[in-house]
Design a protein around this motif. Structure first.
Motif, mmCIF file in Angstrom:
data_model
loop_
_atom_site.group_PDB
_atom_site.id
_atom_site.type_symbol
_atom_site.label_atom_id
_atom_site.label_comp_id
_atom_site.label_asym_id
_atom_site.label_seq_id
_atom_site.Cartn_x
_atom_site.Cartn_y
_atom_site.Cartn_z
ATOM 1 N N TYR B 132 -0.095 4.012 -0.677
ATOM 2 C CA TYR B 132 0.860 4.594 0.192
ATOM 3 C C TYR B 132 0.756 4.999 1.457
ATOM 4 N N THR B 176 7.212 -3.872 3.700
ATOM 5 C CA THR B 176 6.375 -2.738 3.426
ATOM 6 C C THR B 176 6.076 -2.340 2.064
ATOM 7 N N ILE B 177 6.991 -3.083 1.244
ATOM 8 C CA ILE B 177 6.503 -3.550 -0.261
ATOM 9 C C ILE B 177 5.376 -4.284 -0.399
ATOM 10 N N TRP B 181 1.852 -3.834 -2.396
ATOM 11 C CA TRP B 181 1.069 -4.499 -3.545
ATOM 12 C C TRP B 181 -0.035 -5.015 -3.089
ATOM 13 N N THR B 260 7.212 -11.263 -2.538
ATOM 14 C CA THR B 260 7.382 -9.602 -3.060
ATOM 15 C C THR B 260 7.405 -9.349 -4.367
ATOM 16 N N CYS B 264 4.408 -8.044 -6.489
ATOM 17 C CA CYS B 264 4.494 -6.962 -7.267
ATOM 18 C C CYS B 264 3.882 -6.893 -8.551
#
Lengths: 241, 282
Positions: B132, B176-177, B181, B260, B264
Motif C-alpha cells: 500500500y 491502483t488495485i 496485486w 485485475t 488479484c
C-alpha cells in the motif's frame, strides 16, 4: 561425504537438501510457556538461536513447525536502528519510531516530552541521529520503545552496551512494567545482567533447549557449558614444602 | 485443541482454537494493512519528501523532468510521425504521465519487500502495508506530475466531453488495485529470486516502445488491434481517453477488468501460501 560432514559438524542443524541448497535449522523442539510476571533470561553461545527465538516470539519469523500463541501487545527491541531515519533529528525519530510501534503520531506527540526527558540527551535531540554514538542510540531506542508499557517486552543483547547509570534506569522501568504483570524476555551474554533482571532462564545450545528453570540454575548450567572444568568450590592452594 | 504446557513446577492446560487457515491469515493481513492507513500514508509522504530533500523545487522536480522530456520528445516525434503538434503533444503528455505511474509501480513493485528488509526482520507488521505504501507513493508522484496536463490542454485545446471525466474514477481505482496485486506478487517473487527485478525492468523498458504511448495506435493501420490487446495499453487507454476526448479502445475496459480480477486472485493465492516465508526470503 560433504553432506555428512556438514551435518555432523553442525550438530545436524546445517545440511544440504536434494536440490543442493543449504538449509539451516536454527531452532528445534523449543517448547516453552511464559506467563504474566515472568522475566525470562535467554542465554547461550553465539549461534545458539537466541536472536532467532526472540524473532519468533516477536512475530517476525513464523515457526515452520508448531505454533506461537501470544496474548497481549508485543514490543520488541531487537535493533536500535529500526525505523530510524539517519538524517532526521532525535525529536523527529521519536515520532517515526513510534509509528513503527503502532503509535499514531498524534498520540506520540503527547508523549514526546516524557520520552525526551527519559533519554537525557538534551539538545542532542535536535541533531540528526547519524551523529549519535551507539550508547545514545540505545537510550533513544529504549525510551521510545518503552514509553507505552507493553504486555510483552522482547529485548536483544545490545542493551548491555548502555552505561551503568542508564542500565539502572532501564532496570527500574522494566521492573515497573513487570510488576504490572508484563512479560520480559531478554537475551544477553552478560550473566550479571540476566541474573539481576530475570527470575527464569532458558539456555539454548545449537538450537535446542539445554536447560530451563530458575535463573540461577540456568546460569550455572551456562557456566558449566562455557568451561566444563571450572569448579564451584573456592580455589585451593597447595603448599610445596 | 488442547495443549499441555509446563512452566517450572506447574503445568496448565490451554484450550486453543484451531489455527486459522492460510487464506484467513492472508485476508487478515490485507485488512490490517488497510487499517494502518495512517502509517503507510505518512511513510509514503516521507518517501517523496526525502527524495528531494535539499532541492529547491522539491517533488515538483519530478514534474519539471517530465515536462522537459515531453517537450523534447513532442517536438521530434511529431515530425517523425507526421502528425500535428496540436494533436501529438496532448496525447504524449497524458499517455506518458499515466505510463510512468503504471510502469513505476511495476518496476518498483519488485522491491516492495526487499526494500524494507530491515523493517520486516525486526518488527511485526502486515505485509500488505508495504504494498500500500508503494502504490500510494506512486499516486503522490502521479499527482505531482499531473500538474502538466491542464497546462498542455490549455495550450492545445481539445474538445472534451466533461461528463466522461467521471470515467477516471473507476479507471484509477482499477489501475491502483492492479498496482497493489503486482507489488505483492512481484515483490514476493523478487524476494525469493533476486534476478527478477532487473528482468522486469528490462521488460518494462522494451514494453514502453511496444505500447502506443509514444506513437499513435493508428500508425499500425489495420494491425492496430494487436496493440489493443496489450494490457499496458489498456491501462493507459482507459485513463487517457476521457482527458483527450477520444473514445476508449474496444477491449480496454474488459482487458483491464480481467487482468485485475485474475491478478488479484493469483496474487492472493501466492500471498496466502508463501506469506510466512517472506521474512526468510528477504
Amino acid at each position: 561425504m560433504k553432506k555428512a560432514l556438514l551435518a555432523t559438524s553442525t550438530h545436524g542443524n546445517l545440511g544440504r537438501d536434494a536440490l543442493d541448497r543449504i538449509n539451516i535449522r536454527a531452532l528445534s523442539d523449543v517448547s516453552i510457556d511464559i506467563v504474566n510476571g515472568d522475566r525470562v533470561g535467554l542465554v547461550g553461545l553465539n549461534g545458539a538461536g537466541k536472536t532467532t527465538l526472540l524473532k519468533v516470539l516477536a512475530g517476525v519469523f513464523e515457526p515452520t513447525e508448531g505454533r506461537l500463541v501470544a496474548s497481549g501487545s508485543v514490543s520488541s527491541l531487537l535493533d536500535t536502528q529500526v525505523g530510524l531515519n539517519a538524517d532526521a533529528t532525535g525529536h523527529e525519530n521519536i515520532i517515526l519510531r513510534g509509528m513503527y510501534m503502532g503509535i499514531h503520531p498524534r498520540e506520540m506527540r503527547e508523549r514526546a516530552f516524557e520520552v525526551a526527558a527519559f533519554t537525557e540527551l538534551g539538545h542532542y535531540l535536535d541533531m540528526p541521529v547519524r551523529t549519535y554514538s551507539a550508547g545514545m542510540m540505545i537510550r533513544l531506542a529504549f525510551a521510545i520503545s518503552t514509553c507505552i508499557p507493553p504486555d510483552i517486552l522482547i529485548m536483544d543483547e545490545w542493551l548491555t552496551a548502555g552505561d551503568a547509570q542508564f542500565l539502572e534506569k532501564a532496570q527500574r522501568r522494566i521492573e515497573d512494567f513487570v510488576r504490572g504483570s508484563s512479560i520480559l524476555v531478554l537475551a544477553s551474554h552478560s550473566t550479571e545482567l540476566v541474573e539481576r533482571w530475570c527470575n527464569r532462564g532458558i539456555l539454548l545450545h545449537h538450537g535446542r533447549i539445554m536447560s530451563v528453570g530458575p535463573i540461577k540454575e540456568v546460569i550455572a548450567a551456562y557456566r558449566r557449558l562455557i568451561d566444563p572444568s571450572a569448579q564451584d568450590a573456592a580455589p585451593q592452594m597447595a603448599a610445596v614444602g | 485443541m488442547y495443549l499441555e504446557t509446563v512452566s517450572g513446577e506447574t503445568s496448565r492446560i490451554l484450550e486453543l482454537p484451531a489455527p486459522p487457515s492460510r487464506a484467513a491469515v492472508a485476508a487478515t493481513d490485507l485488512l490490517d494493512g488497510v487499517r494502518k492507513s495512517w502509517l503507510w500514508t505518512t511513510l509514503a509522504q516521507q518517501d517523496v519528501k526525502l527524495r528531494y530533500r535539499g532541492s529547491i523545487l522539491g517533488p515538483f522536480w519530478q514534474t519539471l523532468t517530465t515536462a522537459v522530456m515531453i517537450g523534447g520528445m513532442g517536438l521530434i516525434y511529431a515530425e517523425l510521425f507526421h502528425t500535428e503538434l496540436q494533436n501529438y503533444l496532448p496525447m504524449l503528455t497524458v499517455g506518458l504521465i499515466f505510463w510512468m505511474f503504471i510502469a513505476g509501480m511495476i518496476t518498483e513493485g519488485c522491491g516492495t519487500f526487499i526494500g524494507v528488509q530491515g523493517i520486516i526482520q525486526q518488527v511485526r507488521l502486515p505485509f500488505s502495508l508495504h504494498a500500500y505504501r508503494l502504490v500510494y507513493r506512486n499516486l503522490l508522484i502521479l499527482a505531482h506530475n499531473f500538474v502538466i496536463v491542464p497546462v498542455v490542454l490549455l495550450i492545445f485545446p481539445h474538445p472534451i466531453q466533461w461528463i466522461r471525466l467521471i470515467e477516471l474514477v473507476p479507471a484509477l481505482i482499477l489501475v491502483t488495485i492492479t498496482g497493489i496485486w503486482v507489488s505483492v506478487l512481484l515483490g514476493m517473487i523478487s524476494a525469493r529470486f533476486r534476478d527478477v527485478p532487473p528482468i522486469v525492468a528490462s521488460i518494462v523498458q522494451v514494453a514502453f516502445f511496444m505500447t502506443p504511448v509514444m506513437w499513435p495506435i493508428q500508425a499500425l493501420g489495420p494491425n492496430a488491434w494487436w496493440a489493443q490487446l496489450n494490457p499496458l495499453f489498456a491501462a493507459v487507454d482507459v485513463l487517457r481517453g476521457p482527458l483527450l476526448g477520444q473514445p476508449t479502445a474496444r477491449y480496454s475496459w474488459t482487458i483491464l477488468a480481467t487482468i485485475t480480477v485474475f491478478g488479484c486472485a493469483a496474487a492472493f493465492a501466492f500471498f496466502a501460501r508463501f506469506r510466512s516465508r517472506i521474512a526468510f526470503w528477504v
